[in-house]
Design a protein around this motif. Structure first.
Motif, mmCIF file in Angstrom:
data_model
loop_
_atom_site.group_PDB
_atom_site.id
_atom_site.type_symbol
_atom_site.label_atom_id
_atom_site.label_comp_id
_atom_site.label_asym_id
_atom_site.label_seq_id
_atom_site.Cartn_x
_atom_site.Cartn_y
_atom_site.Cartn_z
ATOM 1 N N ALA A 1 0.847 -1.201 0.000
ATOM 2 C CA ALA A 1 0.000 0.000 0.000
ATOM 3 C C ALA A 1 0.882 1.251 0.000
ATOM 4 O O ALA A 1 0.619 2.223 -0.726
ATOM 5 C CB ALA A 1 -0.923 -0.007 1.219
ATOM 6 N N ARG A 2 1.954 1.198 0.794
ATOM 7 C CA ARG A 2 2.900 2.328 0.837
ATOM 8 C C ARG A 2 3.529 2.550 -0.547
ATOM 9 O O ARG A 2 3.584 3.689 -1.045
ATOM 10 C CB ARG A 2 3.981 2.000 1.881
ATOM 11 C CG ARG A 2 5.098 2.998 2.008
ATOM 12 C CD ARG A 2 6.124 2.560 3.056
ATOM 13 N NE ARG A 2 6.961 1.445 2.647
ATOM 14 C CZ ARG A 2 8.079 1.556 1.932
ATOM 15 N NH1 ARG A 2 8.489 2.745 1.553
ATOM 16 N NH2 ARG A 2 8.778 0.481 1.593
ATOM 17 N N LEU A 3 3.971 1.463 -1.173
ATOM 18 C CA LEU A 3 4.649 1.599 -2.464
ATOM 19 C C LEU A 3 3.663 1.948 -3.582
ATOM 20 O O LEU A 3 4.018 2.634 -4.535
ATOM 21 C CB LEU A 3 5.410 0.302 -2.782
ATOM 22 C CG LEU A 3 6.593 0.030 -1.835
ATOM 23 C CD1 LEU A 3 7.169 -1.364 -2.056
ATOM 24 C CD2 LEU A 3 7.689 1.086 -2.034
ATOM 25 N N GLN A 4 2.411 1.492 -3.428
ATOM 26 C CA GLN A 4 1.394 1.853 -4.427
ATOM 27 C C GLN A 4 1.080 3.342 -4.320
ATOM 28 O O GLN A 4 0.956 4.035 -5.329
ATOM 29 C CB GLN A 4 0.126 1.004 -4.239
ATOM 30 C CG GLN A 4 -0.952 1.290 -5.270
ATOM 31 C CD GLN A 4 -1.891 0.104 -5.513
ATOM 32 O OE1 GLN A 4 -1.531 -1.037 -5.294
ATOM 33 N NE2 GLN A 4 -3.098 0.391 -5.982
ATOM 34 N N ALA A 5 0.990 3.836 -3.081
ATOM 35 C CA ALA A 5 0.725 5.271 -2.886
ATOM 36 C C ALA A 5 1.858 6.112 -3.472
ATOM 37 O O ALA A 5 1.643 7.230 -3.950
ATOM 38 C CB ALA A 5 0.558 5.571 -1.395
ATOM 39 N N ALA A 6 3.073 5.552 -3.465
ATOM 40 C CA ALA A 6 4.228 6.277 -4.015
ATOM 41 C C ALA A 6 4.335 6.116 -5.529
ATOM 42 O O ALA A 6 5.247 6.659 -6.151
ATOM 43 C CB ALA A 6 5.511 5.774 -3.348
ATOM 44 N N GLY A 7 3.418 5.336 -6.116
ATOM 45 C CA GLY A 7 3.413 5.185 -7.575
ATOM 46 C C GLY A 7 4.412 4.171 -8.097
ATOM 47 O O GLY A 7 4.656 4.084 -9.301
ATOM 48 N N ALA A 8 5.008 3.363 -7.200
ATOM 49 C CA ALA A 8 6.042 2.417 -7.635
ATOM 50 C C ALA A 8 5.448 1.124 -8.178
ATOM 51 O O ALA A 8 6.112 0.415 -8.934
ATOM 52 C CB ALA A 8 6.974 2.101 -6.472
ATOM 53 N N LEU A 9 4.233 0.807 -7.758
ATOM 54 C CA LEU A 9 3.645 -0.465 -8.198
ATOM 55 C C LEU A 9 2.126 -0.374 -8.116
ATOM 56 O O LEU A 9 1.560 0.564 -7.532
ATOM 57 C CB LEU A 9 4.160 -1.622 -7.331
ATOM 58 C CG LEU A 9 3.937 -1.538 -5.812
ATOM 59 C CD1 LEU A 9 2.527 -1.921 -5.394
ATOM 60 C CD2 LEU A 9 4.921 -2.464 -5.105
ATOM 61 N N GLU A 10 1.495 -1.382 -8.702
ATOM 62 C CA GLU A 10 0.056 -1.535 -8.547
ATOM 63 C C GLU A 10 -0.204 -2.978 -8.127
ATOM 64 O O GLU A 10 0.255 -3.913 -8.801
ATOM 65 C CB GLU A 10 -0.668 -1.243 -9.864
ATOM 66 C CG GLU A 10 -2.174 -1.291 -9.694
ATOM 67 C CD GLU A 10 -2.931 -1.031 -10.998
ATOM 68 O OE1 GLU A 10 -2.308 -1.031 -12.064
ATOM 69 O OE2 GLU A 10 -4.159 -0.865 -10.893
ATOM 70 N N LEU A 11 -0.867 -3.150 -7.000
ATOM 71 C CA LEU A 11 -1.245 -4.504 -6.570
ATOM 72 C C LEU A 11 -2.468 -4.894 -7.388
ATOM 73 O O LEU A 11 -3.562 -4.367 -7.175
ATOM 74 C CB LEU A 11 -1.539 -4.535 -5.071
ATOM 75 C CG LEU A 11 -1.899 -5.913 -4.510
ATOM 76 C CD1 LEU A 11 -0.762 -6.920 -4.699
ATOM 77 C CD2 LEU A 11 -2.268 -5.829 -3.035
#
Ligand code: NAD
Length: 416
Positions: A54-64
């Motif tokens: 969720a942290r990395l998705q919020a940062a735009g690095a990935l999409e779960l």
């Protein structure tokens, strides 16, 4: 290991859709598209991955984009972007263009799930311990090599910047010559811990290896971190492993053990570990030098150095292993915990897997504290025993402890 960013293995299954990085590469675009990620196992330690994702998705690095678990996720625990499947097979047949699969499931499921992920041509983050036997490890290494995909193993302590601090102090000779390493783990686990899942405390289930012992699961990071500090990464870096396994709990596997390793350079590493301590303390790896010691509390990234000129302490930062794997994919950053570098750890796991059954510790030497499911076993005077074992590189029986009845079980590496 692993392919440069944006390339696709020639051995990937025919018809595998291009990943987002590959699509970028084909279009000449920079590798900025968020990686398409799936998580297998959403409860237990999977909840840690969900928070991190969720942290990395919020940062735009990935999409779960998808999760798989036979137990549906808790409401709201998975983002709206993610489809939910009961298993990896269903997930793979319904989800195209995956970049990364994270596997955080029980140990005995790692091998089939990891092989399926690689077979689908997807990079893999596999929780520790990688798999439950050396034969499965070798199969996985072969599959990773032929797929050309990257595999990161979830020994997150290896992301600690303190490891560079330790390398620096060794090369500066701050603690003199390194004479040996010990890993000390004193944790507390109650009866409920062994009832939380059917694989807890098992050596195998229905003939399938599990190897859920103190050195291979709860305190596996102590072993892996000590090996990394000793420079023992692959199977070639270890010359022997001796085990002395005990249990105070009514379980199949060990909960109080000494593992004595000799690296191929002759350095002794002694891991003295229990989950039957009176009080939990953060585990630590000690470097014993001719002119001082360095103690690394790896869960806290804290390094304490003691020499004739005094004691100093420093707390370091840490790289997240999922971020590191993304950086490996997009910019070729070296993996912090690549599969092949779990080889030395897998020799320890194999020695535990093939060791004689753990010896029960006599009732006279075990105290139970707490009530019901919250009760936990305490091995009397285990704290001093662990300290002595680590400092002197001796097993419990060699220390002459009254409850230690087993002889060390030795495996020299050519026998594996
Ligand atoms: N890196 C760490 O610090 C750390 C900490 C704890 C656990 N772990 C590791 O994480 C892994 C999971 O441990 P846990 O205690 O969370 O296990 P668990 O028994 O709680 O299982 C985790 C989840 O996996 C699901 N699952 C089981 N079989 C599955 C399958 N075939 N496909 C999809 N999902 C499946 C379960 O339903 C559960 O939701 C283990 O390898 C463990 O060693 C790592």
């Amino acid at each position: 290991m692993g392919m440069p960013t944006g390339t696709h293995s020639p051995d990937a299954p025919a018809g595998t859709p291009p990943t987002s990085a590959e699509a970028d590469a084909a279009s000449g675009a920079p590798h900025s598209a968020p990686a398409r990620v799936a998580l297998v196992g959403v409860h237990g330690f999977g909840t840690h991955h969900l928070r991190n994702l969720a942290r990395l998705q919020a940062a735009g690095a990935l999409e779960l984009v998808a999760v798989a678990d036979p137990q549906p996720p808790a409401p709201g625990s998975v983002p709206a972007s993610a489809q939910v499947f009961p298993g990896l097979d269903e997930l793979l047949s319904a989800t195209g263009a995956l970049d990364l699969i994270i596997v955080a499931t029980p140990i005995q499921t790692h091998a089939p799930l990891a092989l399926a992920a690689l077979d689908a041509g997807v990079d893999l983050y596999l929780e520790k311990p990688p798999v439950a036997s050396l034969a499965d490890f070798n199969r996985l290494c072969d599959a990773a090599a032929s797929s050309g995909r990257s595999v990161q193993i979830g020994f997150q302590s290896l992301g600690s910047h303190a490891l560079q601090g330790i390398a620096d102090l060794l090369s500066a000779g701050t603690i003199g010559t390194l004479e040996g390493i010990s890993a000390t783990g004193r944790w507390v686990r109650d009866r409920a811990y062994y009832k939380r899942s059917r694989w807890a405390g098992k050596r195998s289930i229905g003939g399938v290896d599990v190897v859920d012992g103190v050195a291979t699961n709860p305190l596996a990071h102590a072993v892996a971190t000590a090996l990394r500090i000793a420079g023992a990464r692959t199977t070639a870096d270890v010359s022997s492993v001796e085990t002395e396994l005990y249990r105070a709990n009514d379980i199949e596997s060990d909960d109080t053990s000494v593992i004595r390793i000799r690296t191929s350079t002759g350095l002794p590493i002694t891991c003295a570990l229990t989950i039957c301590a009176a009080e939990a303390v953060e585990p630590y790896v000690t470097l014993h030098g001719s002119a001082g010691t360095a103690v690394f509390h790896y869960t806290e990234d804290r390094l304490t150095v003691t020499t004739a000129s005094g004691t100093s302490e420093k707390t370091y930062g840490r790289d997240d292993l999922t971020e590191n794997l993304l950086a490996h994919r997009s910019a070729g950053a070296p993996l912090i915990s690549p599969l092949l570098d779990s080889g030395a750890f897998m020799l320890v796991l194999e020695a535990v897997r093939t060791a004689p059954l753990p010896a029960p510790i006599g009732d006279a030497y075990v105290r139970w504290e707490g009530e019901g499911e919250a009760a936990h076993a305490v091995v009397v005077d285990i704290e001093a025993a662990l300290e002595q074992a680590g400092r002197r590189h001796l097993t419990f029986s060699e220390l002459g402890l009254p409850w230690a009845t087993s002889a060390p079980s030795a495996c020299s590496v050519p026998a594996f």
